[in-house]
Design an enzyme around this catalytic site. Structure first.
Site, PDB file in Angstrom:
ATOM      1  N   ASP A 183      -7.396   4.545  -4.680  1.00 26.94           N
ATOM      2  CA  ASP A 183      -7.791   4.362  -3.290  1.00 26.94           C
ATOM      3  C   ASP A 183      -8.342   5.718  -2.836  1.00 26.94           C
ATOM      4  O   ASP A 183      -8.551   6.606  -3.663  1.00 26.94           O
ATOM      5  CB  ASP A 183      -6.581   3.930  -2.439  1.00 26.94           C
ATOM      6  CG  ASP A 183      -6.996   3.237  -1.150  1.00 26.94           C
ATOM      7  OD1 ASP A 183      -6.887   2.012  -1.068  1.00 26.94           O
ATOM      8  OD2 ASP A 183      -7.449   3.915  -0.209  1.00 26.94           O
ATOM      9  N   LYS A 230       0.859  -1.186   0.000  1.00 25.70           N
ATOM     10  CA  LYS A 230       0.000   0.000   0.000  1.00 25.70           C
ATOM     11  C   LYS A 230       0.889   1.228   0.000  1.00 25.70           C
ATOM     12  O   LYS A 230       1.985   1.221   0.579  1.00 25.70           O
ATOM     13  CB  LYS A 230      -0.881   0.033   1.255  1.00 25.70           C
ATOM     14  CG  LYS A 230      -2.129   0.869   1.078  1.00 25.70           C
ATOM     15  CD  LYS A 230      -3.227   0.068   0.396  1.00 25.70           C
ATOM     16  CE  LYS A 230      -4.568   0.748   0.456  1.00 25.70           C
ATOM     17  NZ  LYS A 230      -5.634  -0.141  -0.018  1.00 25.70           N
TER      18      LYS A 230
HETATM   19  P1  NAD Z   1     -15.264   7.203  -1.907  1.00 29.37           P
HETATM   20  O1  NAD Z   1     -14.270   8.226  -1.527  1.00 29.37           O
HETATM   21  O2  NAD Z   1     -15.802   7.162  -3.297  1.00 29.37           O
HETATM   22  O3  NAD Z   1     -16.529   7.286  -0.915  1.00 29.37           O
HETATM   23  C1  NAD Z   1     -16.435   7.458   0.454  1.00 29.37           C
HETATM   24  C2  NAD Z   1     -17.664   8.262   0.884  1.00 29.37           C
HETATM   25  O4  NAD Z   1     -17.669   8.295   2.309  1.00 29.37           O
HETATM   26  C3  NAD Z   1     -17.646   9.698   0.381  1.00 29.37           C
HETATM   27  O5  NAD Z   1     -18.896   9.985  -0.218  1.00 29.37           O
HETATM   28  C4  NAD Z   1     -17.416  10.510   1.652  1.00 29.37           C
HETATM   29  O6  NAD Z   1     -18.058  11.781   1.613  1.00 29.37           O
HETATM   30  C5  NAD Z   1     -18.043   9.615   2.696  1.00 29.37           C
HETATM   31  N1  NAD Z   1     -17.604   9.823   4.068  1.00 29.37           N
HETATM   32  C6  NAD Z   1     -16.360  10.127   4.542  1.00 29.37           C
HETATM   33  N2  NAD Z   1     -16.368  10.191   5.881  1.00 29.37           N
HETATM   34  C7  NAD Z   1     -17.627   9.916   6.283  1.00 29.37           C
HETATM   35  C8  NAD Z   1     -18.266   9.801   7.540  1.00 29.37           C
HETATM   36  N3  NAD Z   1     -17.600   9.994   8.683  1.00 29.37           N
HETATM   37  N4  NAD Z   1     -19.589   9.491   7.584  1.00 29.37           N
HETATM   38  C9  NAD Z   1     -20.276   9.291   6.435  1.00 29.37           C
HETATM   39  N5  NAD Z   1     -19.731   9.379   5.205  1.00 29.37           N
HETATM   40  C10 NAD Z   1     -18.419   9.680   5.131  1.00 29.37           C
HETATM   41  O7  NAD Z   1     -14.606   5.794  -1.516  1.00 29.37           O
HETATM   42  P2  NAD Z   1     -15.035   4.354  -2.034  1.00 29.37           P
HETATM   43  O8  NAD Z   1     -14.218   3.992  -3.236  1.00 29.37           O
HETATM   44  O9  NAD Z   1     -16.520   4.249  -2.085  1.00 29.37           O
HETATM   45  O10 NAD Z   1     -14.488   3.454  -0.847  1.00 29.37           O
HETATM   46  C11 NAD Z   1     -15.132   3.444   0.420  1.00 29.37           C
HETATM   47  C12 NAD Z   1     -14.259   2.701   1.404  1.00 29.37           C
HETATM   48  O11 NAD Z   1     -14.060   1.371   0.946  1.00 29.37           O
HETATM   49  C13 NAD Z   1     -12.870   3.301   1.571  1.00 29.37           C
HETATM   50  O12 NAD Z   1     -12.462   3.112   2.908  1.00 29.37           O
HETATM   51  C14 NAD Z   1     -12.005   2.453   0.635  1.00 29.37           C
HETATM   52  O13 NAD Z   1     -10.657   2.414   1.078  1.00 29.37           O
HETATM   53  C15 NAD Z   1     -12.672   1.102   0.788  1.00 29.37           C
HETATM   54  N6  NAD Z   1     -12.505   0.231  -0.372  1.00 29.37           N
HETATM   55  C16 NAD Z   1     -12.873   0.663  -1.617  1.00 29.37           C
HETATM   56  C17 NAD Z   1     -12.721  -0.197  -2.701  1.00 29.37           C
HETATM   57  C18 NAD Z   1     -13.127   0.227  -4.102  1.00 29.37           C
HETATM   58  O14 NAD Z   1     -13.193  -0.650  -4.985  1.00 29.37           O
HETATM   59  N7  NAD Z   1     -13.432   1.482  -4.366  1.00 29.37           N
HETATM   60  C19 NAD Z   1     -12.217  -1.488  -2.511  1.00 29.37           C
HETATM   61  C20 NAD Z   1     -11.875  -1.905  -1.214  1.00 29.37           C
HETATM   62  C21 NAD Z   1     -12.029  -1.025  -0.154  1.00 29.37           C
END
Ligand code: NAD
Length: 360
Positions: free
Chosen positions: A119, A80
């Site tokens: 990410d 990472k």
């Molecule tokens: P993203 O940035 O598109 O979405 C995250 C959302 O969470 C945003 O809309 C943000 O405004 C919101 N947010 C942030 N803090 C918050 C809080 N305290 N309360 C409520 N909402 C809040 O990210 P994503 O790609 O949807 O990923 C979400 C999570 O999943 C992340 O932690 C990421 O590391 C993990 N993840 C994503 C993937 C992927 O394929 N995109 C894969 C594995 C893990």
């Protein structure tokens, strides 16, 4: 205690700290374990208090990637990278892009031992900039697809958790915290399958628009974790399951996309959840869909690989649930044991069946 003690605690193979004088880039690349193959993992762009905090987070997330690849039977090691965001980088797009290119040049020096993708804070546009400097980044075209694959896997994990509690998805109330790339797909998928969905996001406009679209309840981000529900799906940030937040939970299942949902010490939090009668499907099991899609196909994921990706997550979830039921341990312990077994004993081919040639 030395501030580098975490390198030993996390058993990192390598930790690279990167400072580029010309652009002000400050980043950490952590490689946790390459027993199963070259390291892969996303690059995160976020604000942190110090370079040490950047390095520590990269290390923890790299270990989670090792567990994710191993538990899903993928031939990759955990890595990472985290880039420190600051005021100047947030204000000046040209400066951020220069930093991304400098980071890409650093990846070239690692010679393919670490390959990366999107990410938190790094989307398709940022990966496109990275790719102007290095071949060791993917996700320009399939970032959205990875979100769909991840969401499908999370839904499968939610269904398994509900089954273990004697409940069905249809009619179950599911709170989705964070409706970004993964959470929005998840909420739509759950609603289409008859779940009663409630959502929250600190981006209030985004949450309100989706709530209108789905006829879902809109919850206050400050209190959504403790809302009454059958399932809590954390899809925003990590460290949401703590010794303070767990006693306030009012759900039966926790399964979501966010990485590192358990705050350290992770095992204690997992046991606390179990004592409260809550089934926690570990993040690195539930959220493996995106990693499976992006790493299984070489360059970019393909839509036709989505069904197999979902099946792959479903199979891992089944193995973890079976192991937890057979040994009476938590799902977290069962998943870590399965991952460690593949890392230390079996090797991915023997434990995971086919070594997952998703694409050509
Ligand atoms: P993203 O940035 O598109 O979405 C995250 C959302 O969470 C945003 O809309 C943000 O405004 C919101 N947010 C942030 N803090 C918050 C809080 N305290 N309360 C409520 N909402 C809040 O990210 P994503 O790609 O949807 O990923 C979400 C999570 O999943 C992340 O932690 C990421 O590391 C993990 N993840 C994503 C993937 C992927 O394929 N995109 C894969 C594995 C893990």
């Amino acid at each position: 205690m030395s501030s580098l003690a975490f390198v030993e605690e996390l058993e990192l193979e390598e930790l690279h700290l990167v400072r580029d004088r010309a652009t002000g880039l400050r980043a950490a690349v952590a490689i946790h374990d390459r027993t199963l193959g070259p390291a892969r993992g996303g690059t995160r762009l976020r604000r942190y208090d110090s370079l040490e905090a950047v390095a520590r987070d990269a290390g923890r997330l790299a270990r989670a990637m090792s567990h994710k690849f191993a538990v899903h039977g993928l031939p990759y090691g955990g890595g990472k990278a985290v880039i420190l965001q600051d005021e100047a980088g947030a204000r000046d797009r040209a400066l951020l892009e220069a930093r991304l290119r400098a980071y890409g040049e650093f990846l070239n020096r690692l010679g393919g031992e670490f390959g990366t993708g999107p990410d938190y804070g790094i989307g398709a546009a940022e990966v496109a900039v990275l790719r102007s400097a290095t071949d060791h980044a993917v996700g320009v075209h399939s970032h959205g697809l990875a979100g769909r694959a991840t969401a499908a896997g999370v839904r499968v994990a939610i269904e398994a958790g509900l089954r273990a509690q004697g409940l069905d998805l249809a009619g179950a109330r599911v709170v989705v915290q964070g409706v970004g790339a993964v959470g929005a797909h998840l909420a739509r998928d759950l609603a289409a399958r008859g779940a009663r969905v409630a959502i929250s996001d600190v981006d209030l406009e985004r949450a309100a628009a989706l709530a209108r679209e789905l006829g879902a309840d809109l919850l206050d981000p400050a209190s959504c974790l403790s809302a009454e529900a059958d399932v809590l799906a954390p899809c925003a940030t990590g460290d949401v399951l703590t010794s303070d937040s767990i006693p306030a939970l009012r759900c039966r299942v926790v399964a979501g996309a966010a990485n590192e949902q358990l705050a350290p010490p992770e095992l204690e939090q997992a046991q606390r959840l179990s004592e409260a009668g809550i089934i926690y499907i570990p993040d690195f099991v539930a959220n493996g869909g995106g990693a499976i899609l992006l790493t299984g196909c070489g360059e970019e994921g393909r839509a036709e690989d989505l069904p197999r990706t979902e099946q792959r997550v479903a199979e891992t979830v089944r193995q973890v649930c079976e192991r937890a039921a057979a040994s009476g341990c938590t799902h977290y312990e069962a998943a870590v044991a399965l991952a460690e077994q593949r890392l230390r004993v079996d090797g991915v081919d023997r434990a995971g069946g086919e070594a997952y040639p998703l694409g050509s």
